[in-house]
Scaffold this motif. Structure first.
Motif, PDB file in Angstrom:
ATOM      1  N   LYS A 269       0.538  -1.595  -0.128  1.00  0.00           N
ATOM      2  CA  LYS A 269      -0.300   0.067   0.075  1.00  0.00           C
ATOM      3  C   LYS A 269       1.259   1.278  -0.097  1.00  0.00           C
ATOM      4  CE  LYS A 269      -3.652  -1.910   2.563  1.00  0.00           C
ATOM      5  NZ  LYS A 269      -4.231  -2.196   4.060  1.00  0.00           N
ATOM      6  N   SER A 270       0.412   2.587  -0.774  1.00  0.00           N
ATOM      7  CA  SER A 270       1.283   3.744  -0.499  1.00  0.00           C
ATOM      8  C   SER A 270       1.494   4.301   1.205  1.00  0.00           C
ATOM      9  CB  SER A 270       0.034   4.363  -1.520  1.00  0.00           C
ATOM     10  OG  SER A 270      -0.794   4.827  -0.816  1.00  0.00           O
ATOM     11  N   SER A 271       0.291   4.282   2.235  1.00  0.00           N
ATOM     12  CA  SER A 271       1.159   3.837   3.073  1.00  0.00           C
ATOM     13  C   SER A 271       2.378   3.624   3.923  1.00  0.00           C
ATOM     14  CB  SER A 271      -0.242   4.022   4.306  1.00  0.00           C
ATOM     15  OG  SER A 271      -0.552   2.566   4.091  1.00  0.00           O
ATOM     16  N   LEU A 272       2.121   2.584   3.251  1.00  0.00           N
ATOM     17  CA  LEU A 272       3.457   1.303   3.561  1.00  0.00           C
ATOM     18  C   LEU A 272       4.326   2.389   2.837  1.00  0.00           C
ATOM     19  CD1 LEU A 272       1.933  -2.207   3.943  1.00  0.00           C
ATOM     20  CD2 LEU A 272       2.164  -0.078   6.412  1.00  0.00           C
ATOM     21  N   LEU A 273       4.699   2.876   1.242  1.00  0.00           N
ATOM     22  CA  LEU A 273       6.003   3.105   0.849  1.00  0.00           C
ATOM     23  C   LEU A 273       5.778   4.160   1.390  1.00  0.00           C
ATOM     24  CD1 LEU A 273       4.770   1.382  -2.264  1.00  0.00           C
ATOM     25  CD2 LEU A 273       6.286   0.783  -1.089  1.00  0.00           C
ATOM     26  N   MET A 274       4.866   4.486   1.706  1.00  0.00           N
ATOM     27  CA  MET A 274       5.601   6.618   2.712  1.00  0.00           C
ATOM     28  C   MET A 274       6.225   6.061   3.671  1.00  0.00           C
ATOM     29  SD  MET A 274       1.910   8.504   2.532  1.00  0.00           S
ATOM     30  CE  MET A 274       1.446   8.872   1.017  1.00  0.00           C
ATOM     31  N   VAL A 275       6.319   5.631   5.293  1.00  0.00           N
ATOM     32  CA  VAL A 275       6.997   4.986   5.594  1.00  0.00           C
ATOM     33  C   VAL A 275       8.394   4.382   5.457  1.00  0.00           C
ATOM     34  CG1 VAL A 275       7.490   3.355   7.972  1.00  0.00           C
ATOM     35  CG2 VAL A 275       5.032   4.781   7.094  1.00  0.00           C
ATOM     36  N   TYR A 276       8.834   3.613   4.484  1.00  0.00           N
ATOM     37  CA  TYR A 276       9.486   3.289   3.491  1.00  0.00           C
ATOM     38  C   TYR A 276      10.265   3.854   2.949  1.00  0.00           C
ATOM     39  CZ  TYR A 276      12.444   0.206   0.521  1.00  0.00           C
ATOM     40  OH  TYR A 276      13.314   0.092  -0.597  1.00  0.00           O
TER      41      TYR A 276
END
Length: 987
Positions: A269-276
């Motif tokens: 998900k995009s939210s996880l990619l942002m954290v990544y």
């Protein structure tokens, strides 16, 4: 080991043992029940037993017992009731966490209780002694005694649960929850070592999951739910690693996330990619990898702009400013230009690896430094519109540093912009997953960049400049810092300059760089020699030059071409030799470095081991001293309690208090108290002795008078009691006589009733005994009949088995005799056939010899016509003499007749040939005496045909004639002439 009929009994037994304080025995009883193979089917009482078992394990801190029990319970309920295992594990985690929290609370409460209430009061002697001897604070001691054991048990609990749930697809959520709790435990209590071990454990679990794909109940990573759980676990690991400051472990967590995404080939998900990417920016900034830091910010900006619909314009401007400043912070030169071949290869692999982590898929055939570079990133920022989204001061700074040329006032223009940028930043309200953006962190890198740009621009307009003037142009640093920055720039061929401190100037250009002169000295020397040759031998005119060159032009070109090729090969060889030598030197240096590192590590390990042993020794000595001091203090307190208040001496009299003095004081007080107590006891004993003697002297006459009065009173009491007993006996005797007279009239009725009861009971007894004897006799007869029947059956079976055995033996004997007879017949047949074949061969040899002699006589004959030779007479086996004579006389030969038929013909006389015999003659062909066949050849051919018929006919059958047919059904022993009617021979 106790065996229980039901699991509930084991639970009751454990409760009884717990009530009497034997928890260890109760735990052992439940452990034996759980590990027993008798209870491998899941039952509801087993769940209650597991709850009680885990309670005991937690109370006694037996982590190994808990692990064994959970493994056995997983085997029991894996395929039946997995939810029960989940409840048991949750209960176990809850118990361990509560115990750890309670221990922490007790330690905090103890620390508060240890605080001094009265700040003006002096410290107690025992506290002072403990602080001097132990050398540690009260909180550290309480943590070591109370908190550390429970923290160890809680950590072991997390490891046990993760090990049990690692390959269970039905409990993936519980596995993720346990990992999250373990991460929070490490984060809350700053357990960095345990966090590294936890990350390694989870990493090994995933590796084993991919290695052994044929396991039962294995989690399927292609499922969206499973993938999301594993990704959430890795992102929690990444967050905790960055919060604890473990940047190396954070980078390994990023690699784990990337490997997981590559494994399932699905984008999270995009939210996880942002954290990544936000964590990547922090990791790369800490590691001073400005290029990858900028690329990570660029990816983060793209994700926020495309997927965050709530992103405000202010937050977008702040993120864009961060991206531009991160790109500008990258050094403007490539550090790998002067690196070796091996370093370049390592740098290429590192660039490829980092590009994959950031999300830029590079092919191996491209150079990583060409794909990920500062210039490429800046051009992409401009083309994608990132620069247009940044703040105005960031835009101005970008244009001043990258596009404008202001060598004399570059510093004065950049300094106010940097001051404004350092005040910008803050928390993003519409992007909570991003860290707090602080643009001030880029100011030192931007000042270095501005210094490099100023040196580069000044070198283009000046060849020499004074150091004072250059220092005025750079307001950010002292000249020493500028000199360090210039050294790095010169090393990476960004600017060419030299600092002359004797003259106080800075020289720009390649004049003073000795390395360039040394590099081109051969070319300069060649040019000088060429000029000298041109001066000594001037160039001739054009016509004469062409006339001298054209005839030998082809040879000259060929020679020059060969010389150039040889020179090229020599240069290549020298380069290869140089590279080989350099690689050898690098390899030797690497080996030396590894050897030195190994020695250093060994020395460090020895030092650490020695320090550990020394600390352990000091700790043991300290504990022994503490124990001795506690014993002495307890002895002193006990002595002081027993002492009188008036005589109690103060503990502190100005002298120095030590452990030995405390012990001596305690022993002295104890000895003094014992002596005083002995004196008091002696005095008291003496007083009591006097008092007792006086009392006894006064009480002796009084005791004698009381004794005499008591004797008189007892004698009177005895006489009264004796008289009253006599009167009572007489009254009882009279009443008994009256009762006897009253009951004597019912004596006859009583005897009649007694006789009736006895007779009735005797009849009932006789009846029951008769029935019992009949029943017993009946059972005996039935048993006897059964035994007879069984005995007869056994006898019959034995006879039948004997009969069958005899029949089998007879059949085997008969088969053996039949086989021997067949072998004997076969041997006789073979012998007869061998004899017949031998006779036939002798006849053929004689016939051949005779025909040979006749041919020789014909060849040696005279001119007279030869007389007709007599036909050779061939007497077949089994023909009679008249038949042979007829054949010799030239008469037509009779057909072949078997021996058994010849005997019949001789007995019955000659008879006319039948039609069947005529047919057989026609089928056999002309007789042997016919001229068409010839005398000798016809006889030989008939003999051969007869032999072939004999061979095809087979051996004679047993029990019949020599040429008769065998028994019916034996087709393999049937001959050609075996039937009653002979068959014609087939060619």
């Amino acid at each position: 080991m106790a065996n229980f009929a039901k699991p509930e009994n084991a639970l009751k037994r454990a409760d009884e043992l717990i009530n009497v304080g034997q928890k260890q025995d109760a735990l052992q009883a439940l452990h034996d029940l759980i590990t027993s193979k008798r209870y491998r089917a899941w039952q509801k009482p087993l769940e209650k037993i597991m709850f009680k078992y885990l309670d005991l394990c937690v109370d006694l801190k037996r982590g190994r017992f808990a692990k064994d029990g959970l493994i056995q319970y997983r085997i029991v309920c894996q395929q039946v009731n997995v939810s029960s295992l989940e409840e048991v594990i949750k209960h176990f985690l809850h118990l361990a966490t509560d115990k750890a929290e309670q221990a922490r609370s007790q330690a905090d409460a103890l620390e508060e209780a240890l605080d001094v209430d009265d700040l003006e009061a002096d410290r107690k002697p025992e506290d002072l002694q403990l602080s001097i001897v132990s050398g540690e604070k009260g909180k550290d001691r309480s943590d070591r005694e109370l908190v550390t054991p429970w923290f160890k048990f809680l950590w072991e609990t997390y490891r046990t649960v993760l090990e049990i749930l690692r390959n269970n697809s039905k409990l993936e959520a519980l596995y993720a929850m346990t990992a999250h709790k373990a991460f929070q435990f490490c984060k809350q209590y700053k357990r960095t070592t345990e966090f590294r071990r936890l990350c390694e454990i989870i990493r090994n679990h995933l590796a084993n999951l991919n290695k052994y794909r044929d396991q039962r109940d294995r989690p399927d990573l292609s499922a969206p739910e499973s993938l999301q759980l594993y990704l959430d676990t890795r992102f929690d690991q990444l967050k905790v690693a960055t919060e604890l400051g473990l940047w190396q472990e954070a980078f390994r967590s990023v690699e784990d996330i990337y490997g997981l995404m590559c494994m399932v080939k699905k984008t999270p998900k995009s939210s996880l990619l942002m954290v990544y990417y936000s964590k990547l920016t922090e990791i790369f900034w800490i590691s001073s990898s400005h290029l990858y830091h900028a690329y990570a910010w660029f990816k983060l900006f793209s994700l926020q702009k495309n997927f965050n619909k709530n992103l405000s314009q202010k937050d977008l401007q702040l993120i864009a400013s961060s991206v531009v400043l991160a790109a500008l912070s990258i050094p403007p030169f490539d550090r790998a230009q002067s690196a070796s071949h091996m370093e370049l290869e390592n740098e290429k692999e590192r660039n490829l690896r980092m590009a994959n982590l950031i999300g830029f898929n590079l092919e191996p055939k491209f150079e990583g430094k060409d794909m990920l570079s500062r210039s490429a990133l800046l051009s992409e920022l401009v083309s994608k519109g990132v620069l247009s989204c940044a703040s105005q001061e960031v835009k101005d700074l970008f244009h001043v540093l990258e596009h404008e040329f202001h060598p004399l006032d570059l510093g004065s223009k950049i300094q106010p912009l940097l001051e404004k940028i350092s005040k910008s930043g803050g928390k993003l309200s519409s992007a909570p997953s991003l860290p707090e953006v602080q643009l001030s962190q880029y100011v030192p890198s931007l000042e270095k960049l501005a210094t490099l740009r100023l040196l580069q621009q000044v070198s283009k307009i000046y060849q020499t400049i004074r150091i004072e003037s250059l220092s005025q142009l750079v307001p950010f640093f002292q000249f020493s810092e500028v000199e360090k920055i210039s050294v790095d720039a010169v090393k990476n061929n960004f600017v060419a300059m030299k600092v002359d401190h004797m003259k106080g100037v800075v020289i720009f250009g390649n004049l003073g760089i000795e390395s360039d002169g040394l590099r081109d000295h051969l070319a300069v020397f060649a040019e000088s020699l060429s000029k000298v040759r041109a001066m000594l031998y001037p160039v001739p005119s054009k016509a004469s030059k062409l006339a001298g060159v054209i005839p030998n032009l082809a040879d000259t070109v060929e020679k020059e071409h060969k010389r150039l090729l040889a020179r090229k090969s020599i240069i290549e060889k020298r380069k290869e030799d140089q590279e080989r030598q350099q690689l050898e030197m690098e390899r030797e240096e690497e080996q030396k470095r590894l050897k030195l590192q190994k020695l250093t590590e060994e020395a460090e390990q020895k030092r650490l081991a020695a320090e550990l042993a020394e600390r352990r020794k000091q700790r043991i000595l300290r504990e022994i001293e503490e124990k001795e001091l506690e014993e002495a203090q307890a002895l002193l307190e006990e002595t002081e309690k027993r002492m009188k208040k008036g005589k109690k001496k103060p503990l502190l009299d100005g002298e120095k208090v030590t452990k030995q003095s405390v012990k001596e004081r305690a022993l002295t007080e104890q000895l003094k108290e014992r002596q005083e107590m002995e004196k008091k006891l002696q005095k008291l004993a003496k007083t009591m002795d006097y008092l007792e003697r006086a009392k006894r002297e006064e009480a002796a006459p009084l005791i004698e008078a009381a004794y005499q009065r008591r004797l008189v009173e007892e004698r009177e009491f005895y006489e009264r009691e004796q008289q009253r007993e006599v009167e009572l006996s007489k009254e009882r005797h009279e009443s008994d006589l009256k009762e006897k007279n009253r009951l004597s009239r019912m004596l006859d009725n009583k005897e009649i009733f007694q006789a009736q009861v006895i007779s009735r009971r005797q009849a009932e007894f006789d009846r029951i005994r008769t029935e019992r004897e009949e029943r017993i006799s009946k059972i005996i007869r039935e048993k006897k009949q059964e035994r007879d029947i069984k005995r007869k059956q056994i006898y019959y079976l034995k006879i039948e088995e004997e009969r069958i055995r005899k029949l089998q033996e007879e059949e085997e004997a008969r088969k053996q005799e039949e086989a021997e007879r067949l072998k004997k017949v076969e041997a006789e047949r073979k012998a007869n056939l061998d004899k017949a074949f031998e006779k036939q061969r002798q006849r053929e040899i004689e016939l051949e010899e005779k025909s040979r002699r006749e041919r020789e006589e014909l060849l040696r004959g005279t001119n007279a016509p030869p007389a007709r030779l007599a036909e050779p007479t061939v007497t077949p086996v089994g023909t009679t003499a008249p038949a042979a004579a007829a054949a010799a006389a030239g008469a037509p030969a009779a057909p072949y007749v078997p021996k058994w038929k010849r005997q019949t013909t001789e007995v019955s006389g000659p008879s006319a040939p039948t039609s069947s015999e005529t047919d057989r003659r026609s089928n056999r062909g002309p007789p042997p005496g016919d001229d068409h066949w010839g005398s000798n050849r016809g006889a030989a051919q008939n003999t051969d045909r007869w032999t072939s018929n004999r061979e095809r006919s087979g051996p004679p059958a047993e029990g019949g004639d020599r040429w008769g047919s065998g028994p019916r059904g034996s087709d393999d022993r049937r001959s050609t002439f075996g039937s009653s009617r002979p068959r014609p021979t087939q060619r």
